[in-house]
Design a protein around this motif. Structure first.
Motif, short mmCIF file in Angstrom:
data_model
loop_
_atom_site.label_atom_id
_atom_site.label_comp_id
_atom_site.label_asym_id
_atom_site.label_seq_id
_atom_site.Cartn_x
_atom_site.Cartn_y
_atom_site.Cartn_z
N ARG A 61 0.85 -1.19 0.00
CA ARG A 61 0.00 0.00 0.00
C ARG A 61 0.88 1.24 0.00
O ARG A 61 1.82 1.37 0.77
N LYS A 62 0.56 2.16 -0.92
CA LYS A 62 1.23 3.46 -0.99
C LYS A 62 0.13 4.50 -0.98
O LYS A 62 -0.49 4.76 -2.02
N GLY A 63 -0.14 5.05 0.18
CA GLY A 63 -1.26 5.96 0.32
C GLY A 63 -2.55 5.18 0.12
O GLY A 63 -2.75 4.15 0.73
N GLN A 64 -3.39 5.67 -0.76
CA GLN A 64 -4.64 4.97 -1.02
C GLN A 64 -4.51 3.92 -2.12
O GLN A 64 -5.45 3.21 -2.43
N TRP A 65 -3.33 3.82 -2.72
CA TRP A 65 -3.12 2.92 -3.84
C TRP A 65 -2.38 1.66 -3.43
O TRP A 65 -1.53 1.69 -2.54
N ILE A 66 -2.67 0.58 -4.13
CA ILE A 66 -1.98 -0.68 -3.88
C ILE A 66 -1.15 -1.02 -5.12
O ILE A 66 -1.66 -1.01 -6.25
N HIS A 67 0.11 -1.29 -4.87
CA HIS A 67 1.03 -1.67 -5.94
C HIS A 67 1.35 -3.15 -5.80
O HIS A 67 1.47 -3.67 -4.69
N TYR A 68 1.52 -3.81 -6.92
CA TYR A 68 1.75 -5.25 -6.94
C TYR A 68 3.13 -5.56 -7.47
O TYR A 68 3.66 -4.86 -8.33
N SER A 69 3.70 -6.63 -6.94
CA SER A 69 5.00 -7.13 -7.38
C SER A 69 5.01 -8.64 -7.20
O SER A 69 4.13 -9.21 -6.54
N ILE A 104 2.34 5.00 -13.60
CA ILE A 104 2.05 5.21 -12.19
C ILE A 104 1.29 6.51 -11.99
O ILE A 104 1.71 7.41 -11.29
N ILE A 105 0.13 6.57 -12.63
CA ILE A 105 -0.71 7.76 -12.53
C ILE A 105 -1.39 7.86 -11.17
O ILE A 105 -2.01 8.85 -10.86
N CYS A 106 -1.26 6.83 -10.37
CA CYS A 106 -1.98 6.80 -9.10
C CYS A 106 -1.15 7.31 -7.92
O CYS A 106 -1.57 7.20 -6.80
N GLU A 107 0.00 7.84 -8.16
CA GLU A 107 0.81 8.35 -7.05
C GLU A 107 0.38 9.75 -6.67
O GLU A 107 -0.06 10.53 -7.44
#
Length: 107
Positions: A61-69, A104-107
């Protein structure tokens, strides 16, 4: 055998396989996958959920966004890596996103 068959079933879908290849060297957000695959956010979320439930990806989780790896701690990590290493690069999708200013428009 059962676990390996389940992993192969997850990777048997072209969209999920492409997602995994992209995640091999990048962290991505659902919004990026929506742009890349031109499918709805709920459809992308279903694909990612299956990969996550199968233990192949992890989320951060980065702020309100979730990043996947890729989940490097998965018991299937080395097997999945060996499969992905034999696939052609999919970096063109991310390069196209970046050229459009959508990486990464969600940052």
């Amino acid at each position: 055998m059962e676990k390996t068959a389940n992993v192969l079933k997850l990777l048997g879908d072209k969209t999920r396989l492409t997602m995994m290849k992209l995640l091999q060297v990048n962290e991505c957000c659902v919004c990026e996958f929506v742009e890349i695959f031109k499918i709805s956010q709920p459809a992308v979320s279903q694909h990612v959920r299956k990969l996550r439930d199968g233990g192949l990806v992890r989320e951060t989780r980065k702020g309100q966004w979730i990043h996947y790896s890729i989940n490097t701690e998965s018991e299937h990590y080395e097997f999945v890596q060996s499969l992905l290493n034999d696939l052609p690069s999919q970096e063109k999708y991310l390069e196209d996103l970046e050229a459009q200013g959508l990486r990464i428009i969600c940052e």
